[in-house]
Scaffold this motif. Sequence first.
Motif, PDB file in Angstrom:
ATOM      1  N   SER A   1      -2.637  57.869 -32.225  1.00  0.00           N
ATOM      2  CA  SER A   1      -3.838  57.402 -32.834  1.00  0.00           C
ATOM      3  C   SER A   1      -4.776  58.615 -33.196  1.00  0.00           C
ATOM      4  CB  SER A   1      -4.424  56.305 -32.045  1.00  0.00           C
ATOM      5  OG  SER A   1      -4.630  56.840 -30.637  1.00  0.00           O
ATOM      6  N   THR A   2      -4.719  59.561 -32.249  1.00  0.00           N
ATOM      7  CA  THR A   2      -5.544  60.653 -32.562  1.00  0.00           C
ATOM      8  C   THR A   2      -4.983  61.704 -33.776  1.00  0.00           C
ATOM      9  OG1 THR A   2      -5.326  61.039 -30.011  1.00  0.00           O
ATOM     10  CG2 THR A   2      -6.808  62.627 -31.231  1.00  0.00           C
ATOM     11  N   VAL A   3      -3.797  61.493 -33.839  1.00  0.00           N
ATOM     12  CA  VAL A   3      -3.188  62.532 -34.886  1.00  0.00           C
ATOM     13  C   VAL A   3      -3.653  61.575 -36.269  1.00  0.00           C
ATOM     14  CG1 VAL A   3      -1.318  62.889 -36.043  1.00  0.00           C
ATOM     15  CG2 VAL A   3      -1.331  63.551 -33.545  1.00  0.00           C
ATOM     16  N   LEU A   4      -3.637  60.260 -36.066  1.00  0.00           N
ATOM     17  CA  LEU A   4      -3.879  59.500 -37.233  1.00  0.00           C
ATOM     18  C   LEU A   4      -5.352  59.651 -37.683  1.00  0.00           C
ATOM     19  CD1 LEU A   4      -1.868  56.385 -37.080  1.00  0.00           C
ATOM     20  CD2 LEU A   4      -1.646  58.191 -38.988  1.00  0.00           C
ATOM     21  N   LYS A   5      -6.102  59.777 -36.596  1.00  0.00           N
ATOM     22  CA  LYS A   5      -7.485  59.950 -36.990  1.00  0.00           C
ATOM     23  C   LYS A   5      -7.811  61.204 -37.562  1.00  0.00           C
ATOM     24  CE  LYS A   5      -9.658  59.361 -33.327  1.00  0.00           C
ATOM     25  NZ  LYS A   5     -10.828  59.791 -32.483  1.00  0.00           N
TER      26      LYS A   5
END
Lengths: 190, 602
Positions: A84-88
């Motif tokens: 999720s962090t990467v996607l954000k």
Amino acid sequence: QLLTGKYRDTQTSITDSSAVYRVSSDKSANVTLIDLPGHESLRLQFLERFKAAARAIVFVVDSVAFQREVKDVAEFLYQVLVDSTVLKNAPALLIACNKQDVTMAKSAKLIQQQLEKELNTLRVTRSAAPTSLDGSATGGPAQLGKKGKDFDFSQLPMKVEFVECSARGSKGEEGDADFEGLEKWLAKIA
Amino acid sequence: ERGGNNSFTHEALTLKYKLDNQFELVFVVGFQKILTLTYVDKLIDDVHKEFRDKYRNEFQQKGTLGLLNGTFDFKDDFMRLLRDAEESSKVRAPTVMKTFEQSLKSQKTVKCMIETRGEKPKEKVKNKKNKGSKKEGTEAVAAPGKASAGDKQPSAAGDREELTKDEILQKNREEFFKRHMKAGEKSSKSPKPDAQKEKGKKPRVWDLGNSNAKVLDYSNSATNGSAETCPVEEFDPDIALGDRNREPGRLYDLEYESDDEAEEEKVIQNPSKPSAKKGGLGGMFGMLKGLVGSKSLTREDMDPVLEKMKDHLIAKNVAAEIAVQLCESVAKKLEGKVMGTFTTVTSTVKQALQEALVQILQPQRRVDVLRDVMDAQRHRRPYVVTFCGVNGVGKSTNLAKISFWLIENGFSVLIAACDTFRAGAVEQLRTHTRRLNALHPPESHGGRTMVQLYEKGYGKDAAGIAMEAISYARNQGFDVVLVDTAGRMQDNAPLMTALAKLIAVNAPDLVLFVGEALVGNEAVDQLVKFNKALADHSMAQTPRLIDGIVLTKFDTIDDKVGAAISMTYITSKPIVFVGTGQTYCDLRSLNAKAVVAALMKA
């Protein structure tokens, strides 16, 4: 095998499997490169630590052993992408197909195609896995790419590029590393 | 997370390693297994120290670039150290450290034992290793203590040889008298038991006749007690005094011991072998002094915190030996590490422990069953899963849950009822089959019955039924075969053999061990014995062991989730499924972070 991050030197000796070290390169701006160990038991740990701070991610793939390890590679890449962090943050992603100096190396195009296929299947299987203990789905909310269509790297929210490179260089051990693609990309994102 | 051991054996080679947490280096020594080289530990410590001292500046200044760019011209030093170590190990004169002590205590003066040249470096290095095992902290303390000596005796190994014997003797005397006043560090006592074990029995020395009562009062001092059980060799203390080869290190130890005796304190001794374990609680006072200067973590700092953590883990249903090993590896990982200014020892240790736990729970390899099933589909063979475990853990129930999940994903399942022992096992599975088929009628899956049961009644051979079931599945085109076996205790040898035979003969794709989350220390025993049985009774070169774990009855434990840790630690295989209830939907996958959070929660 796969290190997320990169080192920058003309040395051919590589210490794998333990150290995290920072190398700073210099193009017009200064960029800090962090090399993460690829060993399976360690890779997730370090990914956790650094993913929030990453401006960009270089995913290094062994072009020679790719055929054998395609599932592993795809799985790790999936984990990176689904995070999720990467996607954000959507950092720029470069998939560096390394070891191009060896004759058996697969081309970047081929690797891209294979990865797309694998990630396609992985999407399906991962989202169908039983939900996690506390209710949060494992691969659930992060659906890579568009449903219904086959997975394609262009569907990702981040810029993805494929580049061929070789740490050893074609002249053998003492030759210069063949990093042009990498360097150019670095200059772009810096 | 398994940093507790420090040696690794592979084929003919054994590797011993030592971590330097401060600079994040690993020193590895490899040697042939058949040669039991006793100097290996010493050697690695010497190398470590020397390397670190030599290149300390480079590390600190340049960080990684230093590592990459620096050329480490260490070969010469290394050869020298190696030669010294080899020499020292060859010569084993039968002189006893104890002799020295006894004479020392009796005379309360500096005395040297008669030793050959080779012996000294060995002893010295031993002591150094012992002290070296405390890294900076100890040395910081030792250095002030030896300030008068002015040389870096605890540090550079190579330098020792260069001091002339006279100088050594002189320094020893000075130090001895100085240190005679100080409260002793007890850590250095541990080499003594080492030395004792290596020497044989010697006749008792006669010079005890002129010793005072204190020396002969063996019962008081703990170390004395252990050491004096070895009879001491005859020797002449006067000659010993004149011996040139006294190394400072030896004297260092002895002085502390005599100090101890003088005070007749009962400080907790740590007689364990320094090679394996680092630290002695006896050095606590010294450590506190050292703490003021540098902020690197030492064993003593971590011990109370680790104790608390260990108890906490055990309270959360982690098996006792696992908890011990975990704390041990965390200690090893953190030792010598330099802490940040605003972190406490507790928080650092907690953090490290948390990381280690997450690391354990996270699967090393892929745990994607669906993917593998798809693969097997492509090759037109069924994917075989075998469930094994002790009685009453929930094999049949979870088998039904897993088959439900597989059907939901569109795979057809054949259930093989290889539990031919328990009454009602086959009927149970038949009921499940019927219900599942009702939930997923053939019409909605293109006319295929999704679940079928393959059974041959009771009392038959389980392995045979399994084999027939697999070939039936192959003929009929089933995607997955789930093999249910009877529950068996791990101590029951004939049943374990039968299970091993079933697995060896049928070569399933996945062997799942079903374990309940309520189990405590038993988990370790179960898994170990199961794996052992599977390994022993398999004819193949690489036996099929347990590939994954199904953790059942998870809903019955609130946050005492330690069983998960115990099981994954023992097998290092992932937890594939978690069962959380008795309906078909109660199947989950493991969320490592949530489990660890529950574990670490107060």
